[in-house]
Write an enzyme that holds these catalytic residues in place. Structure first.
Site, PDB file in Angstrom:
ATOM      1  N   TRP A 122       0.863  -1.190   0.000  1.00  0.00           N
ATOM      2  CA  TRP A 122       0.000   0.000   0.000  1.00  0.00           C
ATOM      3  C   TRP A 122       0.903   1.245   0.000  1.00  0.00           C
ATOM      4  O   TRP A 122       1.867   1.319   0.759  1.00  0.00           O
ATOM      5  CB  TRP A 122      -0.896  -0.031   1.244  1.00  0.00           C
ATOM      6  N   ASP A 146      -1.430  -5.583   9.236  1.00  0.00           N
ATOM      7  CA  ASP A 146      -2.297  -4.481   8.840  1.00  0.00           C
ATOM      8  C   ASP A 146      -3.597  -5.124   8.351  1.00  0.00           C
ATOM      9  O   ASP A 146      -3.620  -5.781   7.309  1.00  0.00           O
ATOM     10  CB  ASP A 146      -1.617  -3.670   7.724  1.00  0.00           C
ATOM     11  N   LYS A 186     -13.459   0.357   5.349  1.00  0.00           N
ATOM     12  CA  LYS A 186     -14.062  -0.388   4.250  1.00  0.00           C
ATOM     13  C   LYS A 186     -15.191  -1.305   4.700  1.00  0.00           C
ATOM     14  O   LYS A 186     -16.279  -1.274   4.130  1.00  0.00           O
ATOM     15  CB  LYS A 186     -12.987  -1.209   3.528  1.00  0.00           C
TER      16      LYS A 186
HETATM   17  N1  PLA Z   1      -3.885  -0.314   5.191  1.00  0.00           N
HETATM   18  C1  PLA Z   1      -4.150  -0.691   3.935  1.00  0.00           C
HETATM   19  C2  PLA Z   1      -3.526  -1.931   3.417  1.00  0.00           C
HETATM   20  C3  PLA Z   1      -5.013   0.088   3.149  1.00  0.00           C
HETATM   21  O1  PLA Z   1      -5.262  -0.308   1.907  1.00  0.00           O
HETATM   22  C4  PLA Z   1      -5.576   1.255   3.673  1.00  0.00           C
HETATM   23  C5  PLA Z   1      -6.464   2.138   2.848  1.00  0.00           C
HETATM   24  C6  PLA Z   1      -5.275   1.584   5.006  1.00  0.00           C
HETATM   25  C7  PLA Z   1      -4.422   0.780   5.735  1.00  0.00           C
HETATM   26  C8  PLA Z   1      -5.801   2.801   5.702  1.00  0.00           C
HETATM   27  O2  PLA Z   1      -7.125   3.023   5.695  1.00  0.00           O
HETATM   28  P1  PLA Z   1      -7.838   3.940   6.779  1.00  0.00           P
HETATM   29  O3  PLA Z   1      -6.808   4.843   7.383  1.00  0.00           O
HETATM   30  O4  PLA Z   1      -8.890   4.679   6.054  1.00  0.00           O
HETATM   31  O5  PLA Z   1      -8.398   3.013   7.775  1.00  0.00           O
HETATM   32  N2  PLA Z   1      -6.217   2.169   1.461  1.00  0.00           N
HETATM   33  C9  PLA Z   1      -7.079   2.881   0.517  1.00  0.00           C
HETATM   34  C10 PLA Z   1      -7.236   4.354   0.860  1.00  0.00           C
HETATM   35  C11 PLA Z   1      -8.460   2.285   0.512  1.00  0.00           C
HETATM   36  C12 PLA Z   1      -5.963   5.118   1.097  1.00  0.00           C
HETATM   37  O6  PLA Z   1      -5.002   5.006   0.339  1.00  0.00           O
HETATM   38  O7  PLA Z   1      -5.950   5.844   2.095  1.00  0.00           O
HETATM   39  C13 PLA Z   1      -6.464   2.691  -0.878  1.00  0.00           C
HETATM   40  O8  PLA Z   1      -7.053   3.155  -1.858  1.00  0.00           O
HETATM   41  O9  PLA Z   1      -5.411   2.027  -0.971  1.00  0.00           O
END
Ligand code: PLA
Length: 418
Positions: free
Chosen positions: A146, A227, A263
């Site tokens: 991520w 995570d 989510k």
């Molecule tokens: N960890 C992972 C693996 C994630 O994909 C995301 C969110 C988070 C943590 C954190 O989410 P939160 O802080 O809202 O609880 N990833 C998203 C959004 C959905 C983003 O980048 O913030 C994404 O599009 O990858």
């Protein structure tokens, strides 16, 4: 008089103390949403951020969330500060959901849980903890991962390195490489693992591979750090999606777990999640928790109450809990449907003989298409399809009606752009 005023203003601006502050680049994920908003084409489609949309491509609040909020309003609750550690009923509910309510580690008081600012804030708090109490340790991160993981550890001044994860040749997991890199890392490293629905690849280890990973992590005295941002959203089952974490906990290992309700309950903007540390003894959990609180206090003092109450209400009421599970299954089911339709469209339209079956073996919100940067640019510039530049598309932002259009765009980008 007026003129003089203007001149003074202009001078003040010229002499800005911010000359040394350069413009930051847009965020690779959230910046995509900004670019999408600015596009005026009717064809535009936002497959960038992982945010759930209905079949009409609209954001939606879960019915069970609306129900919980109605009850909360009726009760007329106040807005006093929460304690630093957050809302007690939420902390209990969240650890129960993650580990299973009858997990011995909960009964034994070995879990330190702090409500924090969703997944990101929980990861950031854990990173601050690592920096303070394990200053010589490094965090191992999957390649790819991520987009925000590296920022989080960089800003917390925690060194990190990558372990192999994705194999472009097989469009699958490079399990040998993953094991070798985790084995070769200095003893006592933190190993960041995606609990389920790996972002961005959508490829998870099998149960047997999780066991083998636990063997190596245990042997090397590494600290597993999960995570969990998609519990219930990958398979549709909360228990199944937590099985990786539970396997490590069952072995008696100490484990870090960051959780998010963005989510699975659609609570993106409520910033609700938690950091859990499963410890070897209750007395250790007490100490760890006390230090997490100490780190949180000067960062943000205490967390917001609204999302915590929604989660506690939904999980604490058997009827609403059942309704949530149904809605989650529906969301996971809708994503599976578009995944299938996208695969069918690609297979039907693409005459090159390319095997698109990786799309079906990936799990969760995303598909990792294998499109490179120029190809991803083509998707956006020519087809108005917004996605991250690593080739990831969010299937949660796709509907059945747009699958064929997306397939055309992917085939064009894949075959006509290098
Ligand atoms: N960890 C992972 C693996 C994630 O994909 C995301 C969110 C988070 C943590 C954190 O989410 P939160 O802080 O809202 O609880 N990833 C998203 C959004 C959905 C983003 O980048 O913030 C994404 O599009 O990858």
């Amino acid at each position: 008089m007026q003129n003089t005023g203007h001149i003074t203003m202009a001078l003040a601006v010229d002499a800005s103390r911010f000359e040394g502050v350069p413009m930051a680049p847009p965020d690779p994920i959230l910046g995509v949403s900004e670019a999408f908003k600015a596009d005026t084409s009717d064809l535009k489609l936002n497959l960038g951020v992982g945010a759930y949309r209905t079949e009409e491509l609209q954001p939606a609040v879960l019915n069970v969330v609306k129900k919980a909020e109605k009850l909360m309003l009726e009760k007329g609750e106040n807005k006093e500060y929460l304690p630093i550690e957050g809302f007690a009923a939420f902390n209990k509910a969240t650890a129960d959901l993650l580990l299973g309510a009858d997990n011995p580690v909960i009964k034994q008081g070995r879990v330190a849980t702090l409500q924090s600012l969703s997944g990101t804030g929980s990861l950031r708090l854990a990173a601050a903890f690592i920096q303070r109490y394990f200053p010589d340790a490094k965090v191992l991160i999957s390649s790819p991962t991520w987009g925000n993981h590296k920022n989080i550890f960089n800003d917390a001044r925690v060194p990190w390195s990558e372990y192999r994860y994705y194999d472009p040749k097989t469009v699958g997991l490079d399990f040998e490489g993953m094991i070798a890199d985790i084995q070769a890392a200095p003893e006592g490293s933190f190993v960041l693992l995606h609990g389920c629905a790996h972002n961005p690849t959508g490829i998870d280890p099998t149960p047997e591979q999780w066991e083998k990973l636990a063997d190596v992590i245990e042997e090397k005295k590494h600290m597993p750090f999960f995570d969990v941002a998609y519990q219930g959203f990958a398979s549709g089952s909360l228990d199944e999606d937590a099985s990786s974490v539970r396997l490590f906990v069952k072995r008696g290992l100490e484990v870090f777990v960051a959780q998010s309700y963005s989510k699975n309950l659609g609570l993106y903007a409520e910033r609700i999640g938690a950091i859990n540390v499963i410890c070897s003894a209750p007395e250790v959990a007490d100490r760890v928790k006390s230090q997490l609180k100490r780190l949180a206090r000067p960062m943000y003092s205490n967390p917001p109450i609204h999302g915590a109450k929604i989660v506690a209400n939904v999980v604490g009421d058997p009827t609403m809990f059942g309704e949530w599970k149904e809605e989650m299954e529906q969301m996971a089911g809708r994503i599976k449907n578009v995944r299938q339709k996208l695969y069918d469209s690609l297979t039907e339209k693409d005459q090159s003989g390319k095997d698109w079956s990786f799309i079906l073996s990936q799990i969760g919100m995303f598909s990792f298409t294998g499109l490179n940067r120029p190809q991803s640019d083509n998707m956006t510039d020519k087809w108005h399809i917004y996605m991250t530049k690593d080739g990831r598309i969010s299937l949660a932002g796709l509907n059945l009606a747009k699958c064929e259009y997306l397939a055309d765009a992917i085939i064009d980008s894949f075959h006509n752009v290098n």
